[in-house]
Motif scaffolding. Structure first.
Motif, PDB file in Angstrom:
ATOM      1  N   LEU A  86       0.842  -1.194   0.000  1.00 29.99           N
ATOM      2  CA  LEU A  86       0.000   0.000   0.000  1.00 29.99           C
ATOM      3  C   LEU A  86       0.885   1.255   0.000  1.00 29.99           C
ATOM      4  O   LEU A  86       2.113   1.185   0.176  1.00 29.99           O
ATOM      5  CB  LEU A  86      -0.917  -0.003   1.220  1.00 29.99           C
ATOM      6  CG  LEU A  86      -1.817  -1.240   1.400  1.00 29.99           C
ATOM      7  CD1 LEU A  86      -2.629  -1.103   2.671  1.00 29.99           C
ATOM      8  CD2 LEU A  86      -2.711  -1.415   0.192  1.00 29.99           C
ATOM      9  N   SER A  87       0.264   2.369  -0.172  1.00 34.07           N
ATOM     10  CA  SER A  87       1.005   3.642  -0.102  1.00 34.07           C
ATOM     11  C   SER A  87       1.541   3.818   1.316  1.00 34.07           C
ATOM     12  O   SER A  87       0.816   3.665   2.281  1.00 34.07           O
ATOM     13  CB  SER A  87       0.089   4.813  -0.473  1.00 34.07           C
ATOM     14  OG  SER A  87      -1.015   4.858   0.376  1.00 34.07           O
ATOM     15  N   GLY A  88       2.771   4.138   1.450  1.00 30.99           N
ATOM     16  CA  GLY A  88       3.387   4.225   2.775  1.00 30.99           C
ATOM     17  C   GLY A  88       4.173   2.979   3.113  1.00 30.99           C
ATOM     18  O   GLY A  88       4.745   2.878   4.199  1.00 30.99           O
ATOM     19  N   GLY A 182     -10.339   2.117   1.167  1.00 26.33           N
ATOM     20  CA  GLY A 182     -10.282   2.903  -0.057  1.00 26.33           C
ATOM     21  C   GLY A 182      -9.097   2.553  -0.926  1.00 26.33           C
ATOM     22  O   GLY A 182      -9.164   2.641  -2.158  1.00 26.33           O
ATOM     23  N   GLN A 183      -8.002   2.164  -0.301  1.00 27.09           N
ATOM     24  CA  GLN A 183      -6.811   1.827  -1.079  1.00 27.09           C
ATOM     25  C   GLN A 183      -6.885   0.415  -1.685  1.00 27.09           C
ATOM     26  O   GLN A 183      -6.237   0.158  -2.696  1.00 27.09           O
ATOM     27  CB  GLN A 183      -5.565   1.921  -0.180  1.00 27.09           C
ATOM     28  CG  GLN A 183      -5.331   3.289   0.431  1.00 27.09           C
ATOM     29  CD  GLN A 183      -4.073   3.326   1.279  1.00 27.09           C
ATOM     30  OE1 GLN A 183      -3.019   2.829   0.868  1.00 27.09           O
ATOM     31  NE2 GLN A 183      -4.184   3.935   2.465  1.00 27.09           N
ATOM     32  N   GLN A 185      -9.817  -1.296  -2.436  1.00 29.04           N
ATOM     33  CA  GLN A 185     -11.140  -1.657  -2.949  1.00 29.04           C
ATOM     34  C   GLN A 185     -11.098  -2.288  -4.339  1.00 29.04           C
ATOM     35  O   GLN A 185     -12.027  -2.962  -4.746  1.00 29.04           O
ATOM     36  CB  GLN A 185     -12.026  -0.407  -2.978  1.00 29.04           C
ATOM     37  CG  GLN A 185     -11.521   0.692  -3.896  1.00 29.04           C
ATOM     38  CD  GLN A 185     -12.419   1.925  -3.878  1.00 29.04           C
ATOM     39  OE1 GLN A 185     -13.431   1.931  -3.185  1.00 29.04           O
ATOM     40  NE2 GLN A 185     -12.030   2.967  -4.592  1.00 29.04           N
ATOM     41  N   SER A 186      -9.980  -2.103  -5.040  1.00 26.32           N
ATOM     42  CA  SER A 186      -9.896  -2.696  -6.373  1.00 26.32           C
ATOM     43  C   SER A 186      -9.645  -4.199  -6.328  1.00 26.32           C
ATOM     44  O   SER A 186      -9.921  -4.907  -7.299  1.00 26.32           O
ATOM     45  CB  SER A 186      -8.778  -2.018  -7.180  1.00 26.32           C
ATOM     46  OG  SER A 186      -7.521  -2.203  -6.537  1.00 26.32           O
ATOM     47  N   PHE A 187      -9.120  -4.697  -5.221  1.00 25.19           N
ATOM     48  CA  PHE A 187      -8.826  -6.133  -5.160  1.00 25.19           C
ATOM     49  C   PHE A 187      -9.262  -6.793  -3.860  1.00 25.19           C
ATOM     50  O   PHE A 187      -9.131  -7.997  -3.706  1.00 25.19           O
ATOM     51  CB  PHE A 187      -7.315  -6.373  -5.345  1.00 25.19           C
ATOM     52  CG  PHE A 187      -6.440  -5.653  -4.338  1.00 25.19           C
ATOM     53  CD1 PHE A 187      -6.139  -6.242  -3.119  1.00 25.19           C
ATOM     54  CD2 PHE A 187      -5.933  -4.402  -4.632  1.00 25.19           C
ATOM     55  CE1 PHE A 187      -5.333  -5.568  -2.217  1.00 25.19           C
ATOM     56  CE2 PHE A 187      -5.126  -3.741  -3.725  1.00 25.19           C
ATOM     57  CZ  PHE A 187      -4.824  -4.314  -2.507  1.00 25.19           C
ATOM     58  N   LEU A 188      -9.832  -6.026  -2.921  1.00 26.68           N
ATOM     59  CA  LEU A 188     -10.209  -6.615  -1.633  1.00 26.68           C
ATOM     60  C   LEU A 188     -11.381  -5.845  -1.042  1.00 26.68           C
ATOM     61  O   LEU A 188     -11.376  -4.610  -1.048  1.00 26.68           O
ATOM     62  CB  LEU A 188      -9.000  -6.589  -0.682  1.00 26.68           C
ATOM     63  CG  LEU A 188      -9.106  -7.406   0.603  1.00 26.68           C
ATOM     64  CD1 LEU A 188      -9.295  -8.877   0.265  1.00 26.68           C
ATOM     65  CD2 LEU A 188      -7.812  -7.243   1.424  1.00 26.68           C
ATOM     66  N   ASP A 189     -12.366  -6.617  -0.544  1.00 25.84           N
ATOM     67  CA  ASP A 189     -13.552  -5.998   0.060  1.00 25.84           C
ATOM     68  C   ASP A 189     -13.677  -6.526   1.484  1.00 25.84           C
ATOM     69  O   ASP A 189     -14.163  -7.627   1.726  1.00 25.84           O
ATOM     70  CB  ASP A 189     -14.800  -6.346  -0.755  1.00 25.84           C
ATOM     71  CG  ASP A 189     -16.019  -5.581  -0.279  1.00 25.84           C
ATOM     72  OD1 ASP A 189     -15.953  -4.929   0.779  1.00 25.84           O
ATOM     73  OD2 ASP A 189     -17.065  -5.650  -0.977  1.00 25.84           O
ATOM     74  N   PHE A 190     -13.197  -5.710   2.462  1.00 25.58           N
ATOM     75  CA  PHE A 190     -13.213  -6.139   3.852  1.00 25.58           C
ATOM     76  C   PHE A 190     -14.640  -6.253   4.397  1.00 25.58           C
ATOM     77  O   PHE A 190     -14.915  -7.101   5.253  1.00 25.58           O
ATOM     78  CB  PHE A 190     -12.402  -5.163   4.713  1.00 25.58           C
ATOM     79  CG  PHE A 190     -10.916  -5.346   4.575  1.00 25.58           C
ATOM     80  CD1 PHE A 190     -10.312  -6.524   4.990  1.00 25.58           C
ATOM     81  CD2 PHE A 190     -10.124  -4.349   4.036  1.00 25.58           C
ATOM     82  CE1 PHE A 190      -8.939  -6.696   4.866  1.00 25.58           C
ATOM     83  CE2 PHE A 190      -8.748  -4.518   3.918  1.00 25.58           C
ATOM     84  CZ  PHE A 190      -8.153  -5.697   4.322  1.00 25.58           C
ATOM     85  N   ASN A 191     -15.528  -5.382   3.945  1.00 28.34           N
ATOM     86  CA  ASN A 191     -16.918  -5.464   4.417  1.00 28.34           C
ATOM     87  C   ASN A 191     -17.543  -6.811   4.049  1.00 28.34           C
ATOM     88  O   ASN A 191     -18.232  -7.444   4.855  1.00 28.34           O
ATOM     89  CB  ASN A 191     -17.732  -4.320   3.816  1.00 28.34           C
ATOM     90  CG  ASN A 191     -17.307  -2.966   4.352  1.00 28.34           C
ATOM     91  OD1 ASN A 191     -16.870  -2.866   5.504  1.00 28.34           O
ATOM     92  ND2 ASN A 191     -17.424  -1.937   3.541  1.00 28.34           N
ATOM     93  N   ASN A 192     -17.299  -7.256   2.823  1.00 27.73           N
ATOM     94  CA  ASN A 192     -17.845  -8.548   2.378  1.00 27.73           C
ATOM     95  C   ASN A 192     -17.240  -9.694   3.185  1.00 27.73           C
ATOM     96  O   ASN A 192     -17.951 -10.610   3.624  1.00 27.73           O
ATOM     97  CB  ASN A 192     -17.558  -8.729   0.894  1.00 27.73           C
ATOM     98  CG  ASN A 192     -18.228  -9.974   0.329  1.00 27.73           C
ATOM     99  OD1 ASN A 192     -19.271 -10.389   0.820  1.00 27.73           O
ATOM    100  ND2 ASN A 192     -17.637 -10.552  -0.689  1.00 27.73           N
ATOM    101  N   LEU A 193     -15.907  -9.642   3.397  1.00 35.14           N
ATOM    102  CA  LEU A 193     -15.267 -10.685   4.192  1.00 35.14           C
ATOM    103  C   LEU A 193     -15.776 -10.690   5.623  1.00 35.14           C
ATOM    104  O   LEU A 193     -15.942 -11.754   6.241  1.00 35.14           O
ATOM    105  CB  LEU A 193     -13.753 -10.478   4.191  1.00 35.14           C
ATOM    106  CG  LEU A 193     -12.995 -10.894   2.925  1.00 35.14           C
ATOM    107  CD1 LEU A 193     -11.544 -10.472   3.021  1.00 35.14           C
ATOM    108  CD2 LEU A 193     -13.105 -12.397   2.735  1.00 35.14           C
TER     109      LEU A 193
END
Length: 974
Positions: A86-88, A182-183, A185-193
């Motif tokens: 991720l960024s950082g 937000g970073q 969301q293109s490859f991982l959806d924590f809410n769904n998991l």
């Protein structure tokens, strides 16, 4: 111990175990009420346990599959995204992520799912497989279920306790995941998991509860096992055990109540030598369960006379359950094992042969004819090799199978073998079935008569040779004939043989014998035999005789009779003969329902069709006929539907199709409107025939515009069959709008289909000949003036029948008699006094008749009636002496009509031979498959029969002529 000591011991008779085992129906049923009650409770628990087991396993499998999928998805998301940056410089997941809770749930769910799938496979493989798996598991099953419940409870707790933020579930639902969503969301959806893993935890709770439920089910199963032990103990108590020396020894010891110094009765009875015993047998009082149900009340010093029966093996009980359920496949898979173990009894052979015979009659619905033939061949081979126990009923079923399946050669070979066996293999009904087989095979009548006589001589019980003769006298005409072992099956067989060979006279005399001996017990197959061989007018009169006797005629035979009557009508002519046929059909419905049989919609549909044929067919240019006529066809249809309700019969789609087709034929828009509304209100789905009938009826009543509307608004799901295109061609041609037909054919791309085009051109050709009816009858521009009165008469008869349905004693034909005893309501042509006089001479013993006349000539008080003799009535309300007299009169009329018919047929055959025409379709309509020739021949027979009756009424015979004629027909020597 001296010999004199043995003289004091009661003599005990050695029991033959083979005789005991063969008692069959004579043995008393050992089942007690307590056993029956516990057995019913056991079945209820068994049903509940099976359903609950299956449901719980199914639910557990679904839940386990969900958990396997969710955990596998969570792990795949973790492993595919953990190395992303991720960024950082950070990563999407927490450092040192804890994975063991996810692995734990995944592993346990996978094991659970596999075990449940295996169990469900056993369940789906049948009850035997499920029971087998249950036996394999045994008490281990209880342990496995308990362990599962504990494991899932622990898993649920550990999975929740491990949710501390650094595991997959905790991190997915934590604030850190929300911060970086937000970073990633293109490859991982924590809410769904988060939702998936939270749902998994909820499912683990449900899985724990489901296994607790399964544990409860196993408690039910344990309760059932206890119930079965109670049943077994009661069965052992109530069913005597097999006879052997030890058992008899215990009974004899208890019965004699000898002292310990006395040698037991059983040791004397079963001893094969006279050597004195030096040791004293140990004496004890047997338990109650060892003595059988009647031994409990034995007094000391008495011997129980109750015969002992061996206990039925469990595998034989299971086999008989399959027989009782008519499970043909299960029977065929099981019986070879029992055959090898020599456990089968004669009644089992009967049931096996019955199932095979009825499977053949099912027209391939239960099993293919080839497979049935192979099984029958195998069963007959076992029967002839004496591996299957013999029984005359089994022989009858085998012979009937060969006859019904047209395997005449095999049937004749089997009969030749069976007739050489002892009486355990055949009886008089077996001879009757063989007579039908021999006649169909082509054996001459003389040979069949020899077989008939041979059967009577082989089984001389109760003087059958006399009682089954045409001139036999019944001692008490008002009482049932108590002659054991008189065979209706034998009479049925010889009647069939005589009819096939054209000996109608002796066939009717055999029917007369059956009606005289057992007027209320005539088998239904008697009617079927005449239905196959004799003309419609004779068949109808036999139908009336048997219905008055309360005979249970088969529904398909009634359908056959009604169809023959309708085929004798000509629609739209409105002639007297057509009214008589319609009234005869209504009379047949009355008799059949009054005899205790249930009518079907098919029967009433045929009657409805017969009544609608009375309505005139109107030409298109006679549009004012119905407005000027006093006739109301809609009232006729409404009356019919009221009869449907009164008889408890629901109209079918074919009923509405009949009314719609009739509306088009008679060009009555009111009938069409009423029928379509009634069909819509009934909720019955229409079919292709409904649509085709509606097209034709609309074309004849409404015009081209309505035809187009019906076609374009049809159900799009309905397939357009070739017959549908033919119906559209017929409708558009009649309405003068064939352009619409061609447009629709192009639209549906059927113009190049030759089969459809051939049908369409045929219908268009018919329209050019102005032939739009269902028969060759042309429409009438000016219907018969008496047509309205005939239809009104039929409506009046319908109303009277509908009113009669409301009576509680509707089945009492003596109180509510049928209008007709034959197709034509002619009444008695011959004086009743002549008939009564001759009947008494032929049916009453001469000495008794002389005594009756002497008593009648003396002017004294009537003799006292015998209080012991009671009046016996049939189910239809007739005394037996009245029934016998009416049957005798009916047979006389049948003999007269048959003689006229045969004479007329001989003349027609001779004429056809002279003119060089085929004569094979002159005698009977039975072999004619085409509707037109069959209808013409039926109508010819009916018109000729009516002409015969008219001649008899116009020129009635004198008493001596009629008497001589009846004696000649009955072959009575004067």
């Amino acid at each position: 111990m001296s010999v004199a000591r043995f003289a004091k011991v009661p003599v005990v008779e050695v029991i033959d175990t083979e005789k005991i085992a063969g008692q069959g129906d004579n043995a008393q049923s050992p089942i007690s009420p307590q056993f029956q009650k516990l057995h019913e409770q056991d079945l209820k628990i068994k049903r509940r346990v099976r359903v609950l087991r299956f449901v719980s396993r199914l639910i557990s499998t679904a839940l386990s599959a969900y958990m396997v999928g969710s955990m596998a998805f969570a792990l795949s998301q973790y492993f595919t995204t953990r190395d992303r940056t991720l960024s950082g410089g950070g990563h999407p997941w927490a450092p040192n992520t804890v994975l063991w809770p996810t692995y734990m749930v995944l592993a346990i769910a996978t094991v659970t799912m596999m075990m449940n799938l295996i169990t469900l496979c056993f369940y789906c493989s049948g009850v035997d497989a499920a029971n087998k798996s249950n036996r394999i598991m045994g008490y281990l099953g209880y342990i496995v279920v308990a362990v599962h419940a504990v494991v899932w409870a622990v898993t649920t707790g550990l999975f929740k306790m491990a949710n501390v933020g650094n595991d997959l579930w905790g991190f997915s639902c934590g604030s850190e995941a929300d911060a970086i969503q937000g970073q990633v969301q293109s490859f991982l959806d924590f809410n769904n998991l988060c939702m998936i893993q939270t749902g998994t935890w909820v499912v683990t709770i449900i899985e724990t509860v489901s296994y607790l439920l399964l544990l409860v089910i196993y408690v039910y199963a344990a309760r059932r096992a206890l119930q079965k032990r109670q049943l077994n103990s009661i069965r052992e108590r109530d069913t005597p055990v097999p006879v052997n020396g030890d058992d008899f020894k215990q009974r004899a010891q208890y019965s004699s109540c000898e002292s310990k110094q006395t040698k037991s009765v059983a040791s004397v009875a079963f001893s094969t030598h006279t050597k004195q015993r030096t040791t004293k047998p140990k004496s004890r009082r047997p338990k109650r369960d060892e003595l059988g149900p009647r031994s409990r009340s034995l007094k000391p010093g008495s011997i129980d006379p109750t015969p002992l029966r061996p206990q039925t093996p469990p595998e034989l009980l299971k086999f008989r359950i399959l027989l009782g359920n008519s499970d043909l496949q299960g029977v065929l898979e099981t019986y070879p094992k029992l055959l090898k173990a020599k456990l089968l009894e004669p009644e089992d052979t009967v049931e096996i042969s019955r199932l095979l015979h009825y499977a053949q009659r099912s027209d391939g619905k239960l099993m293919s004819p080839t497979a049935i033939a192979e099984h029958v061949k195998e069963a007959v081979d076992h029967y002839q090799r004496r591996r299957l126990p013999p029984d005359p009923k089994a022989s009858l079923h085998f012979i009937s199978y060969f006859k019904d399946s047209n395997q005449y050669d095999d049937g004749i070979e089997f009969w030749h073998w069976i007739v050489r066996q002892d009486n355990n293999y055949l009886d008089l009904p077996t001879y009757g079935a063989a007579l039908e087989l021999l006649a169909l095979y082509g054996q001459p009548l003389a040979y069949c008569e020899e077989v008939y006589s041979h059967g009577l001589k082989r089984f001389p019980e109760s003087f059958n040779e006399y009682h089954l003769s045409p001139g036999a006298i019944v001692s008490q005409l008002d009482q049932p004939t108590r002659i054991p072992k008189t065979s209706m099956g034998l009479l049925q067989g010889i009647i069939k043989a005589r009819l096939i060979h054209g000996d109608w006279r002796n066939a009717y005399l055999a029917l007369d014998t059956a009606l005289r001996l057992h007027p209320t017990q005539i088998p239904s197959h008697f009617f079927h035999t005449f239905l196959e061989e004799r003309p419609i007018n004779e068949v109808y009169q036999i139908f009336c005789l048997l219905c008055h006797s309360g005979s249970q005629i088969k529904p398909y035979d009634v359908t056959w009779l009604l169809n023959d009557l309708v085929d004798g009508q000509r629609p739209g002519t409105g002639k007297d003969v057509d009214l008589d046929i319609a009234l005869a059909s209504l009379n047949a419905i009355h008799l059949y329902s009054a005899s205790g049989r249930l009518l079907s919609a098919r029967h009433l549909n045929i009657l409805l069709q017969s009544s609608l044929m009375l309505l005139p067919i109107i030409e298109s240019d006679n549009s004012t006929y119905w407005t000027e006529s006093l006739l109301d066809p809609v009232a006729l249809v409404r009356q019919f539907f009221s009869i449907f309700v009164g008889l408890g019969v629901s109209p079918e789609i074919s009923t509405y199709n009949t009314v719609i087709a009739a509306a088009g034929r008679v060009r009555h828009e009111g009938i069409l409107t009423w029928a379509t509304k009634a069909l819509s209100d009934s909720g019955i789905a229409s079919n292709e025939i409904t649509f085709e009938s509606l097209l034709n009826a609309t074309a004849r009543t409404a015009g081209a515009a309505q035809v187009e509307s019906i076609w374009t608004t049809r159900d799009p799901r309905m397939a357009i069959m070739p017959s549908t295109w033919a119906a559209l061609a017929r409708a558009t041609s009649y309405a003068g709008n064939t352009i619409f037909l061609h447009d629709q054919m192009k639209l549906h791309n059927v113009s190049d289909q030759k089969s459809i085009m051939r049908l369409v051109h045929a219908e268009l050709g018919r329209s050019q000949r102005a032939d739009f009816s269902e028969s060759s009858v042309s429409p009438a521009s000016d219907p018969d003036a008496g047509c309205e009165s005939r239809v009104a008469e039929f409506i009046s008869a319908l109303h009277a029948f509908h009113k009669l349905l409301g009576h509680s004693d509707f089945g009492n034909l003596k109180k509510h008699p049928a209008v007709r005893q034959s197709i034509w309501s002619t009444g008695d042509v011959v004086d009743e006094r002549w008939q009564k006089k001759l009947y008494e001479e032929l049916s009453i013993d001469p000495t008794a008749l002389t005594a009756l006349k002497a008593e009648a000539s003396v002017d004294s008080e009537p003799p006292e009636t015998n209080q012991d003799s009671r009046t016996v009535e049939s189910a239809t309300g007739f005394r037996l002496d009245e029934l016998r007299y009416q049957n005798w009169k009916g047979v006389n009329e049948l003999l007269e009509h048959a003689e006229l018919f045969e004479s007329r047929m001989e003349q027609a055959v001779d004429k056809a031979i002279e003119e060089g025409k085929p004569s094979n379709q002159i005698r009977s309509t039975k072999g004619i498959s085409k509707r037109g020739p069959r209808q013409r021949l039926l109508r010819t027979h009916l018109k000729d029969h009516l002409a015969d009756i008219d001649r008899m009424k116009a020129d009635p015979p004198i008493e001596t002529e009629w008497r001589d004629k009846i004696l000649r027909l009955r072959r009575v020597e004067t």
